[in-house]
Write an enzyme that holds these catalytic residues in place. Sequence first.
Site, PDB file in Angstrom:
ATOM      1  N   GLU A  77       1.091  -1.263  -0.042  1.00  0.00           N
ATOM      2  CA  GLU A  77      -0.152   0.014   0.237  1.00  0.00           C
ATOM      3  C   GLU A  77       0.942   0.999  -0.118  1.00  0.00           C
ATOM      4  OE1 GLU A  77      -3.378   2.609   2.742  1.00  0.00           O
ATOM      5  OE2 GLU A  77      -1.933   1.033   3.530  1.00  0.00           O
ATOM      6  N   ASP A 145       9.134   5.845  15.548  1.00  0.00           N
ATOM      7  CA  ASP A 145       8.554   7.139  15.314  1.00  0.00           C
ATOM      8  C   ASP A 145       9.259   8.043  16.594  1.00  0.00           C
ATOM      9  OD1 ASP A 145       8.400   9.941  14.462  1.00  0.00           O
ATOM     10  OD2 ASP A 145       6.030   9.301  14.320  1.00  0.00           O
ATOM     11  N   ASP A 147       9.618  11.593  17.980  1.00  0.00           N
ATOM     12  CA  ASP A 147       8.668  12.936  17.772  1.00  0.00           C
ATOM     13  C   ASP A 147       9.876  14.393  18.789  1.00  0.00           C
ATOM     14  OD1 ASP A 147       8.156  15.567  17.067  1.00  0.00           O
ATOM     15  OD2 ASP A 147       6.096  13.791  16.290  1.00  0.00           O
ATOM     16  N   CYS A 157      14.691  25.612  25.091  1.00  0.00           N
ATOM     17  CA  CYS A 157      15.267  26.757  23.931  1.00  0.00           C
ATOM     18  C   CYS A 157      14.049  27.070  23.092  1.00  0.00           C
ATOM     19  CB  CYS A 157      16.540  25.596  22.796  1.00  0.00           C
ATOM     20  SG  CYS A 157      16.044  24.056  22.766  1.00  0.00           S
ATOM     21  N   ARG A 199      10.940  17.744  12.568  1.00  0.00           N
ATOM     22  CA  ARG A 199      10.228  17.818  14.134  1.00  0.00           C
ATOM     23  C   ARG A 199      11.181  16.103  14.481  1.00  0.00           C
ATOM     24  NH1 ARG A 199       4.184  18.863  15.133  1.00  0.00           N
ATOM     25  NH2 ARG A 199       3.167  17.349  14.487  1.00  0.00           N
TER      26      ARG A 199
END
Length: 459
Positions: A77, A145, A147, A157, A199
């Site tokens: 897919e 994954d 993040d 920061c 990110r």
Amino acid sequence: MTMEEVDSGRDAMEIDGCEPEGQEKMRENAVPDGFNANYLKVYYGKLFPHSDLFKWMSYGNDGKHPACDQSYIGRREFSFTLADDIYLRFQSFNSVHEMENSIKEKCPFKIDIGPVYSVDPTKRHAYAQSGDNVFTPVERELVFDIDITDYDDVRYCCSGADVCLDCWPLMTVAIKVIDTALRDDFGFNHILWVYSGRRGVHCWVCDGRARRLSNEQRAAIADYFRVYKGNENSQKKVSLVGPALHPFLVRSYTEVLKDFFEEKLLPGQKLFSTEERYKKILEIIPDESITSELRGKWQENRRSSISKEDINAIRWEQLKHILQSGKQKAQGLRRCVEEIVFSYTYPRLDMEVSKHMNHLLKAPFCVHPKTGRVCVPIDPKSCEEFDPTSVPTLSKLLEELNMGGFRADADDEWERTSLGKSVKFFRLSFLQPLLKSCKEEIESAYNAKLQLSKNSLSW
């Protein structure tokens, strides 16, 4: 210069049509920053490595060996996200030309890759009507994954989708810890790390036995990495239990996390510079007498002559001294130092992505629509050198094409752009060794089947 001119279909033309000298030439070839369909058409037409992506997804089954599964790639897919968030799920392709033509025609803002199903996903409705429940995922890379937004409670920061060179090393640490464990503890070899374009990072584990893992096995591997178990409301996010740490955690702590925390994160994020910041660290310590002693000491000397540069290291050493002194017999207190380091530095995985075979993940070399940055591979051996702010952008790549002029007969335009290094790394360091292994696996399975057939005939 307008990108509509680029889209006119005249491959041999130069985008700007003139070649002035020096700075004037650079200004003439400049492409305005941004992300739009016209830019993407040039990117997909000139730079996107369609063939490499197709070869990867075929895993050697696009060859002529009699054991090749010719239906394999057609059961994979692909999902396209078009402009205005229009989703096209369950796309499939039987040849590289079919895939390339579809991408160029539809110009997707994002390409996601799903599992290999038992049947062609475009024909799933026909199988559903037959009454047989045969449409099911049968193979999929083991994926991870990570993040940076999940680290917002330990970085000062940036926050949200913003990232800079002070907080990005948290992703570098995640790559080092996870990659080492996948190779040394699980024996996987064919691992691809990819910048998400904004990110975070994605990991693809592509060994044959990784692709054939069941959902239960995937969940078990994900749980192996599970140390960070808290949420934004938890005071204690990591609990290291037992008389001794698991060897994987010991290795991660001694080889990566400890030095990173003390040398980079502690001074970079100034973790002890204000009461608000060190309060979060003290909350991890379960002994109120110790936290009161440290809090009182730090509040007393906040007007002292200690420089801002030194105060973080000094307070950290004070905390370690109290927790690891001989009078602290309780193992839980001694382990608080490690728990603090793990809480601030250990990889924070999206567990659900890794557990389920049918989860979609963005393809390498896509362009992130918010940043215009290309999702390029990251070399885990030198991941500390990766700079997300210097990743090739869509507009920069078009400028580089402009500088050399369009060439109608050039198949590898990416070689003369800043994307070239990433495509070569993908091809030489990841794809070629992977396909060599796939070929050997296909031939080995075929020979074993032949031998079994001969043995059965001899009986």
